[in-house]
Enzyme design. Structure first.
Site, PDB file in Angstrom:
ATOM      1  N   PRO A 131      45.130  29.430  40.609  1.00  0.00           N
ATOM      2  CA  PRO A 131      45.400  30.796  40.136  1.00  0.00           C
ATOM      3  C   PRO A 131      45.479  30.865  38.608  1.00  0.00           C
ATOM      4  CG  PRO A 131      46.799  30.269  42.023  1.00  0.00           C
ATOM      5  CD  PRO A 131      46.050  29.011  41.673  1.00  0.00           C
ATOM      6  N   ALA A 133      44.192  28.475  36.516  1.00  0.00           N
ATOM      7  CA  ALA A 133      43.196  27.578  35.899  1.00  0.00           C
ATOM      8  C   ALA A 133      41.838  27.785  36.545  1.00  0.00           C
ATOM      9  CB  ALA A 133      43.635  26.119  36.045  1.00  0.00           C
ATOM     10  N   ARG A 287       5.006  51.772  50.666  1.00  0.00           N
ATOM     11  CA  ARG A 287       5.631  53.096  50.484  1.00  0.00           C
ATOM     12  C   ARG A 287       4.739  54.012  49.635  1.00  0.00           C
ATOM     13  NH1 ARG A 287       9.074  57.149  52.042  1.00  0.00           N
ATOM     14  NH2 ARG A 287      10.113  58.105  50.251  1.00  0.00           N
ATOM     15  N   GLU A 383      31.119  28.046  39.458  1.00  0.00           N
ATOM     16  CA  GLU A 383      30.610  26.868  38.718  1.00  0.00           C
ATOM     17  C   GLU A 383      30.414  27.181  37.234  1.00  0.00           C
ATOM     18  OE1 GLU A 383      28.833  24.117  42.094  1.00  0.00           O
ATOM     19  OE2 GLU A 383      28.801  23.698  39.981  1.00  0.00           O
TER      20      GLU A 383
HETATM   21  C1  LIG Z   1      33.146  32.968  46.149  1.00  0.00           C
HETATM   22  C2  LIG Z   1      33.719  31.931  45.240  1.00  0.00           C
HETATM   23  C3  LIG Z   1      33.608  30.587  45.570  1.00  0.00           C
HETATM   24  C4  LIG Z   1      34.159  29.620  44.734  1.00  0.00           C
HETATM   25  N1  LIG Z   1      34.116  28.294  45.114  1.00  0.00           N
HETATM   26  C5  LIG Z   1      34.833  27.383  44.402  1.00  0.00           C
HETATM   27  C6  LIG Z   1      34.974  26.045  44.878  1.00  0.00           C
HETATM   28  O1  LIG Z   1      34.413  25.654  45.900  1.00  0.00           O
HETATM   29  N2  LIG Z   1      35.771  25.189  44.181  1.00  0.00           N
HETATM   30  C7  LIG Z   1      36.394  25.572  43.042  1.00  0.00           C
HETATM   31  O2  LIG Z   1      37.097  24.759  42.475  1.00  0.00           O
HETATM   32  N3  LIG Z   1      36.270  26.824  42.550  1.00  0.00           N
HETATM   33  C8  LIG Z   1      35.510  27.736  43.210  1.00  0.00           C
HETATM   34  N4  LIG Z   1      35.401  29.034  42.742  1.00  0.00           N
HETATM   35  C9  LIG Z   1      36.102  29.403  41.523  1.00  0.00           C
HETATM   36  C10 LIG Z   1      35.191  29.723  40.354  1.00  0.00           C
HETATM   37  O3  LIG Z   1      34.616  28.564  39.849  1.00  0.00           O
HETATM   38  C11 LIG Z   1      36.041  30.509  39.341  1.00  0.00           C
HETATM   39  O4  LIG Z   1      36.258  31.792  39.874  1.00  0.00           O
HETATM   40  C12 LIG Z   1      35.389  30.584  37.986  1.00  0.00           C
HETATM   41  O5  LIG Z   1      35.376  29.324  37.380  1.00  0.00           O
HETATM   42  C13 LIG Z   1      36.064  31.583  37.056  1.00  0.00           C
HETATM   43  O6  LIG Z   1      37.438  31.388  37.023  1.00  0.00           O
HETATM   44  P1  LIG Z   1      38.426  32.645  37.208  1.00  0.00           P
HETATM   45  O7  LIG Z   1      37.995  33.341  38.437  1.00  0.00           O
HETATM   46  O8  LIG Z   1      39.818  32.157  37.139  1.00  0.00           O
HETATM   47  O9  LIG Z   1      38.111  33.584  35.997  1.00  0.00           O
HETATM   48  P2  LIG Z   1      38.760  33.509  34.520  1.00  0.00           P
HETATM   49  O10 LIG Z   1      38.658  32.121  34.004  1.00  0.00           O
HETATM   50  O11 LIG Z   1      40.085  34.156  34.533  1.00  0.00           O
HETATM   51  O12 LIG Z   1      37.742  34.406  33.697  1.00  0.00           O
HETATM   52  C14 LIG Z   1      37.840  35.827  33.634  1.00  0.00           C
HETATM   53  C15 LIG Z   1      36.837  36.325  32.607  1.00  0.00           C
HETATM   54  O13 LIG Z   1      37.155  35.793  31.312  1.00  0.00           O
HETATM   55  C16 LIG Z   1      36.042  35.099  30.778  1.00  0.00           C
HETATM   56  N5  LIG Z   1      36.499  33.946  30.002  1.00  0.00           N
HETATM   57  C17 LIG Z   1      37.410  33.000  30.355  1.00  0.00           C
HETATM   58  N6  LIG Z   1      37.533  32.086  29.380  1.00  0.00           N
HETATM   59  C18 LIG Z   1      36.678  32.448  28.391  1.00  0.00           C
HETATM   60  C19 LIG Z   1      36.333  31.900  27.120  1.00  0.00           C
HETATM   61  N7  LIG Z   1      36.884  30.782  26.668  1.00  0.00           N
HETATM   62  N8  LIG Z   1      35.407  32.551  26.385  1.00  0.00           N
HETATM   63  C20 LIG Z   1      34.822  33.696  26.837  1.00  0.00           C
HETATM   64  N9  LIG Z   1      35.108  34.249  28.029  1.00  0.00           N
HETATM   65  C21 LIG Z   1      36.019  33.639  28.792  1.00  0.00           C
HETATM   66  C22 LIG Z   1      35.245  34.660  32.010  1.00  0.00           C
HETATM   67  O14 LIG Z   1      33.892  34.394  31.689  1.00  0.00           O
HETATM   68  C23 LIG Z   1      35.412  35.868  32.907  1.00  0.00           C
HETATM   69  O15 LIG Z   1      34.483  36.859  32.550  1.00  0.00           O
HETATM   70  C24 LIG Z   1      34.811  30.004  43.545  1.00  0.00           C
HETATM   71  C25 LIG Z   1      34.892  31.358  43.209  1.00  0.00           C
HETATM   72  C26 LIG Z   1      34.383  32.320  44.044  1.00  0.00           C
HETATM   73  C27 LIG Z   1      34.545  33.760  43.670  1.00  0.00           C
END
Ligand SMILES: Cc1cc2nc3c(=O)[nH]c(=O)nc-3n(C[C@H](O)[C@H](O)[C@H](O)COP(=O)(O)OP(=O)(O)OC[C@H]3O[C@@H](n4cnc5c(N)ncnc54)[C@H](O)[C@@H]3O)c2cc1C
Length: 403
Positions: A131, A133, A287, A383
């Site tokens: 949540p 990280a 179409r 990823e």
């Molecule tokens: C369907 C799904 C499957 C997934 N599967 C896996 C899995 O199997 N294993 C796993 O470990 N994870 C998994 N993930 C997690 C995924 O890798 C993360 O959601 C992703 O890395 C982004 O992290 P966050 O959602 O916390 O977003 P945040 O890190 O909170 O980012 C929010 C926004 O801020 C931007 N941001 C953050 N930091 C910066 C920066 N330094 N500079 C500029 N912009 C920034 C991001 O680009 C984004 O637009 C999955 C996610 C989903 C939705």
């Protein structure tokens, strides 16, 4: 191996075989499993029976001499349907983390368990995100503490967004052993099936790839034997000692897995983009409005031209990254991230244009481009988000600590 864009006869055969499976088995089931929002176990079993989902097939394609084996397979599977394909191939992330960092004994013991058998296929999960990280992998709070008295690791924390989390036979969990070292104090751990203290939290209801299971997993005093740290305890302690001396280290537990798997994520996105493009092209050729096929309108033909050009460009970047990785070239300009970035944004763009070409029909669930558009969005998020890919590239290109 000399560079060639011609696929070997073996790879053409594999591509056509996987394509047939995608067209005959995956595509017809896509809408049903999207609506059900459940893991399509019968299709996973069919893939296992066909030999497309097995440790041997993964190993063969990873070792394919051109570096394109896995990429070609992923493109075809995701052309079939992204949600179902991720359910079948989601094991790949956990398998890659073990294959890139594990000891031979760990691979021999755990890779077969990740895939299961033809009669009883299993899946695996790679759990890094938390949540607090996501993009910031260094902020992982899940702790792994070594208990000398029992020669065990004790893990505590909550992981989120895990593909196959809670339904997997084997989970690979990234945890912090030395939090003061950030990502360099982290290691990956194998959690065997039915380990006490390990459980699934909430399952997420998603925008797209709905057949793929995504959930939280909770680790509450999870105890595992000391040998289950990926790569071995000794090697990890050596790496930590180097980090403490301020020496650079090639391997960060989560990052090495991501680098290796980013081009394959690009290939997934290319598959979805190609599926939407092909559907839109067929539609535009059928179409009619104003007494002619809509493909005859320059506005539509130009869309199709841009879609096709961007898909081919994305595929070339994905293949280059695969070829470089296979031939031991370093990604000096973050070519893996570049491929993933361009392919994922191409998938979003192409599926959006496909809806536009289908007009009102494109906006309904009676036509597959609506689902493809929802599915495509994940590629710019997981990823490493598009912003993070640009950050990685920006740092590689400039050599500056861009933030
Ligand atoms: C369907 C799904 C499957 C997934 N599967 C896996 C899995 O199997 N294993 C796993 O470990 N994870 C998994 N993930 C997690 C995924 O890798 C993360 O959601 C992703 O890395 C982004 O992290 P966050 O959602 O916390 O977003 P945040 O890190 O909170 O980012 C929010 C926004 O801020 C931007 N941001 C953050 N930091 C910066 C920066 N330094 N500079 C500029 N912009 C920034 C991001 O680009 C984004 O637009 C999955 C996610 C989903 C939705």
């Amino acid at each position: 191996m000399t560079f060639s864009l011609e696929l070997s006869p073996d790879l053409v055969h594999i591509r056509d075989w996987v394509h047939e499976f995608a067209a005959d088995v995956i595509r017809p089931a896509a809408s049903e499993w999207d609506e059900r929002e459940e893991t399509p176990w019968p299709i996973i079993q069919e893939a296992s029976k066909a030999g497309i989902y097995s440790m041997e097939f993964f190993a063969e394609q990873s070792a394919e001499p051109s570096g394109l084996g896995m990429l070609v397979v992923f493109e075809e599977m995701f052309w079939g349907d992204a949600g179902i394909a991720l359910s079948i191939l989601g094991t790949g992330l956990a398998a890659a983390s073990l294959a890139s960092n594990g000891t031979p004994e760990q691979m021999g013991e755990w890779l077969p368990q990740m895939f299961g058998t033809v009669d009883d296929p299993k899946v695996a999960a790679f759990c890094s995100s938390e949540p607090g990280a996501g993009s910031d992998v260094g902020a992982i709070r899940t702790r792994a503490r070594y208990d000398e008295a029992t020669d065990e690791w004790v893990l505590n924390g909550t992981k989120t967004w895990a593909t196959n989390g809670g339904i997997a036979e084997v989970h690979v969990v990234v945890a912090s052993v030395y939090p003061e070292l950030g990502s360099r104090g982290q290691a990956s751990f194998i959690i065997p099936p039915n380990t006490p203290g390990f459980s699934q939290g909430q399952k997420f209801l998603k925008h797209g790839i709905r057949a793929s299971h995504t959930a939280e997993v909770v680790l509450d005093d999870v105890r595992i034997p000391s040998r289950l740290i990926i790569g071995g305890k000794e090697k990890f302690e050596e790496r930590v000692a180097r980090a403490r001396e301020g020496k650079s280290s090639k391997s960060h537990a989560a990052m090495t897995t991501f680098e290796r798997t980013r081009p394959t994520v690009g290939a997934m996105a290319v598959g979805v983009a190609r599926a939407a493009y092909e559907y839109a092209l067929d539609y535009a050729l059928q179409r009619e409005q104003f007494g002619r096929k809509i493909a005859e309108f320059q506005a539509i033909a130009f869309k199709l031209a841009d879609m096709k050009a961007r898909i081919d460009a994305a595929r070339l970047l994905v293949w280059r990254a695969g070829w470089m990785a296979r031939n031991g070239r370093t990604f000096d300009n973050a070519e893996g991230s570049m491929a993933k970035l361009v392919a994922s944004e191409t998938a979003v763009y192409v599926t959006d244009e496909a809806i536009q070409i289908l007009g009102g029909n494109g906006y309904t669930r009676d036509y597959p481009v609506e689902r493809m558009h929802r599915d495509a969005k994940i590629f710019t998020i997981f990823e490493g988000t598009s912003e993070i890919q640009r950050l990685v590239m920006g740092r590689a290109i400039t050599g500056l600590p861009i933030r």
